[in-house]
Write a protein that holds these residues in place. Sequence first.
Motif, PDB file in Angstrom:
ATOM      1  N   ALA A 190     -86.139  -9.212  50.428  1.00 17.85           N
ATOM      2  CA  ALA A 190     -85.526  -8.902  52.429  1.00 17.85           C
ATOM      3  C   ALA A 190     -84.039  -8.595  51.792  1.00 17.85           C
ATOM      4  N   THR A 191     -83.661 -10.070  51.602  1.00 14.05           N
ATOM      5  CA  THR A 191     -81.758 -10.207  51.396  1.00 14.05           C
ATOM      6  C   THR A 191     -81.399  -8.866  50.177  1.00 14.05           C
ATOM      7  N   GLY A 192     -82.458  -8.829  49.125  1.00 15.30           N
ATOM      8  CA  GLY A 192     -81.718  -7.475  48.716  1.00 15.30           C
ATOM      9  C   GLY A 192     -81.971  -5.783  48.573  1.00 15.30           C
ATOM     10  N   GLN A 193     -83.090  -5.779  49.546  1.00  9.49           N
ATOM     11  CA  GLN A 193     -83.572  -4.789  50.232  1.00  9.49           C
ATOM     12  C   GLN A 193     -82.502  -4.466  51.133  1.00  9.49           C
ATOM     13  N   LEU A 194     -81.650  -5.522  51.904  1.00 12.95           N
ATOM     14  CA  LEU A 194     -80.673  -4.975  53.176  1.00 12.95           C
ATOM     15  C   LEU A 194     -79.403  -4.596  52.143  1.00 12.95           C
ATOM     16  N   ASP A 195     -78.976  -5.430  51.205  1.00  8.03           N
ATOM     17  CA  ASP A 195     -78.216  -5.219  50.316  1.00  8.03           C
ATOM     18  C   ASP A 195     -77.404  -3.747  50.220  1.00  8.03           C
ATOM     19  N   TRP A 196     -79.227  -3.058  49.739  1.00  8.40           N
ATOM     20  CA  TRP A 196     -79.636  -1.870  49.670  1.00  8.40           C
ATOM     21  C   TRP A 196     -79.139  -1.215  50.089  1.00  8.40           C
ATOM     22  N   ALA A 197     -79.734  -1.012  50.728  1.00  6.25           N
ATOM     23  CA  ALA A 197     -79.887  -0.434  52.531  1.00  6.25           C
ATOM     24  C   ALA A 197     -77.939  -0.329  52.740  1.00  6.25           C
ATOM     25  N   ALA A 198     -77.568  -1.212  52.780  1.00  5.60           N
ATOM     26  CA  ALA A 198     -76.206  -1.454  53.661  1.00  5.60           C
ATOM     27  C   ALA A 198     -74.646  -1.062  52.042  1.00  5.60           C
ATOM     28  N   ARG A 199     -75.200  -0.207  51.247  1.00  5.57           N
ATOM     29  CA  ARG A 199     -74.582   0.690  50.601  1.00  5.57           C
ATOM     30  C   ARG A 199     -73.598   1.899  51.187  1.00  5.57           C
ATOM     31  N   LEU A 200     -74.651   1.960  52.628  1.00  3.49           N
ATOM     32  CA  LEU A 200     -74.100   3.038  53.684  1.00  3.49           C
ATOM     33  C   LEU A 200     -74.871   2.996  55.365  1.00  3.49           C
ATOM     34  N   SER A 201     -74.142   2.670  55.653  1.00  4.90           N
ATOM     35  CA  SER A 201     -74.864   2.418  56.400  1.00  4.90           C
ATOM     36  C   SER A 201     -73.939   3.219  58.399  1.00  4.90           C
ATOM     37  N   TYR A 234     -85.553  -7.441  64.360  1.00  7.51           N
ATOM     38  CA  TYR A 234     -84.582  -6.081  63.745  1.00  7.51           C
ATOM     39  C   TYR A 234     -84.730  -7.200  62.461  1.00  7.51           C
ATOM     40  N   ASP A 235     -84.049  -5.983  61.470  1.00  4.09           N
ATOM     41  CA  ASP A 235     -83.889  -6.765  59.799  1.00  4.09           C
ATOM     42  C   ASP A 235     -82.342  -7.537  59.706  1.00  4.09           C
ATOM     43  N   GLU A 236     -81.861  -7.793  60.483  1.00  2.00           N
ATOM     44  CA  GLU A 236     -80.842  -8.239  60.582  1.00  2.00           C
ATOM     45  C   GLU A 236     -79.730  -7.840  62.049  1.00  2.00           C
ATOM     46  N   ILE A 237     -78.749  -9.661  61.571  1.00  3.64           N
ATOM     47  CA  ILE A 237     -77.869 -10.211  63.289  1.00  3.64           C
ATOM     48  C   ILE A 237     -76.625 -10.030  62.746  1.00  3.64           C
ATOM     49  N   ASN A 238     -75.818  -8.708  63.323  1.00  2.00           N
ATOM     50  CA  ASN A 238     -74.326  -8.959  63.315  1.00  2.00           C
ATOM     51  C   ASN A 238     -73.902  -9.474  64.001  1.00  2.00           C
ATOM     52  N   GLY A 255     -84.613 -16.534  60.959  1.00  2.00           N
ATOM     53  CA  GLY A 255     -84.294 -16.637  59.449  1.00  2.00           C
ATOM     54  C   GLY A 255     -84.276 -15.187  58.874  1.00  2.00           C
ATOM     55  N   ARG A 256     -83.589 -14.069  59.747  1.00  2.00           N
ATOM     56  CA  ARG A 256     -82.853 -12.747  59.575  1.00  2.00           C
ATOM     57  C   ARG A 256     -81.071 -13.056  58.871  1.00  2.00           C
ATOM     58  N   GLU A 257     -80.712 -12.638  58.272  1.00  2.00           N
ATOM     59  CA  GLU A 257     -79.696 -12.758  57.531  1.00  2.00           C
ATOM     60  C   GLU A 257     -79.043 -12.321  58.773  1.00  2.00           C
ATOM     61  N   VAL A 258     -77.263 -13.610  59.127  1.00  2.00           N
ATOM     62  CA  VAL A 258     -76.925 -12.835  59.700  1.00  2.00           C
ATOM     63  C   VAL A 258     -75.451 -12.709  59.035  1.00  2.00           C
ATOM     64  N   THR A 300     -67.750 -17.658  55.244  1.00  2.00           N
ATOM     65  CA  THR A 300     -68.362 -18.052  54.093  1.00  2.00           C
ATOM     66  C   THR A 300     -69.206 -19.870  54.434  1.00  2.00           C
ATOM     67  N   LYS A 301     -68.306 -20.615  54.624  1.00  2.00           N
ATOM     68  CA  LYS A 301     -68.881 -21.661  54.358  1.00  2.00           C
ATOM     69  C   LYS A 301     -69.879 -22.252  55.378  1.00  2.00           C
ATOM     70  N   ALA A 302     -70.280 -20.737  56.641  1.00  2.00           N
ATOM     71  CA  ALA A 302     -70.480 -21.285  57.347  1.00  2.00           C
ATOM     72  C   ALA A 302     -72.268 -20.565  56.960  1.00  2.00           C
ATOM     73  N   GLY A 303     -72.501 -20.393  55.847  1.00  2.00           N
ATOM     74  CA  GLY A 303     -73.423 -19.396  55.424  1.00  2.00           C
ATOM     75  C   GLY A 303     -73.393 -18.049  55.170  1.00  2.00           C
ATOM     76  N   VAL A 304     -72.730 -17.629  55.711  1.00  2.00           N
ATOM     77  CA  VAL A 304     -72.563 -15.784  56.018  1.00  2.00           C
ATOM     78  C   VAL A 304     -72.059 -15.397  54.330  1.00  2.00           C
ATOM     79  N   ARG A 305     -72.856 -14.258  53.605  1.00  2.00           N
ATOM     80  CA  ARG A 305     -72.076 -13.425  52.601  1.00  2.00           C
ATOM     81  C   ARG A 305     -72.262 -12.154  52.962  1.00  2.00           C
ATOM     82  N   ARG A 306     -72.362 -11.482  53.987  1.00  2.00           N
ATOM     83  CA  ARG A 306     -72.460 -10.017  54.627  1.00  2.00           C
ATOM     84  C   ARG A 306     -71.300  -9.876  54.654  1.00  2.00           C
ATOM     85  N   PHE A 307     -69.953  -9.119  54.881  1.00  2.00           N
ATOM     86  CA  PHE A 307     -68.858  -8.793  55.627  1.00  2.00           C
ATOM     87  C   PHE A 307     -69.051  -6.889  55.389  1.00  2.00           C
TER      88      PHE A 307
END
Length: 339
Positions: free
Chosen positions: A3-14, A91-95, A133-136, A161-168
């Motif tokens: 699921a993380t990989g799919q979101l990384d891929w989708a996030a190439r364009l948003s 929802y797939d992601e929480i921002n 469990g969704r990526e934040v 990042t120390k809190a666990g966020v890896r995508r900005f």
Amino acid sequence: MTATGQLDWAARLSVAPMMDWTDRHCRYFHRLMSRETLLYTEMVTSPALVRGGALHLLDYNPEEHPVALQLGGSDPKELGQAAKIGADAGYDEINLNVGCPSDRVQSGTFGAVLMRQPELVAECAAEMIATQGREVTVKCRIGVDDQEPREILPQFLETVTKAGVRRFTIHARKAWLQGLSPKENRDIPPLDYGLVQEMKAAYPALHLSINGGIETLDAAEAFLAAGLDGVMIGRAAYHTPADILLEADARIYGRAHATTARQAVIDMVPYIEAHLSQGGKLNQITRHMLGVFAGKPGARAWRRYLSENASRPGAGPEVVLDALAHVDGAGEFNKVGTA
């Protein structure tokens, strides 16, 4: 793919979260033009969900996936609860919004003003991660007011990042919270794309998307080629959606999606009929469709006809098809990747 990989891929364009614009009707229309692009909701405040019970703000169509919920707030516990509500809604992601400069956001102590409090952002993110469990992810600015971006942005990224966020997603403008309107904050502070690229070089493990003033797929491809993980486009994707989205699947993701602006309009008819049958109004949908033929022959007639007729009592999908007839005779609209 995970699921993380799919979101990384989708996030190439948003398509950026934009208040009053990227509602569920807009997102459904955008999805018809691109199957791959990651879509975002308008910002939903955590108090509205947790204290106000405004769960209707989370309504969406399953066809919108992949779709992310953007939350606004500054109370960690409340944001945690709101994140769980969003995850439970599918929802797939929480921002988390750390970029909006509006007065209303500032008065609620969230949005861009949180760039001043990276520790609080980290606390909020940690709670959001712990409750579901969704990526934040976080959407932020390069700084606010008199902050020096080259000092504050690395500190902000490291702390959160120390809190666990890896995508900005980084909006490459500073926000001026005093003296500039939200509209001026979209244009006046200078863009610093180079700084965002420097952050990717400095923190290669992070997934970084760039945002701000990007208007074409050519520009998006250039940023991806330069090493950034993703590109977020806002106003251009809304005002000229066909120019951005029709070719996105092929050019950004290498996946064919043979459709046209005309076909996307036709494909909206069943959706419109369903919305009207539930008591909705036509112009709630068509206001997001005005720019689909922008720059093409017949675009003005299309906009005018919809603007004049979609708000009339009893207006239905026939208005959209009649407006489309104004476009049909004005040029070629059947070529994939064009309007």
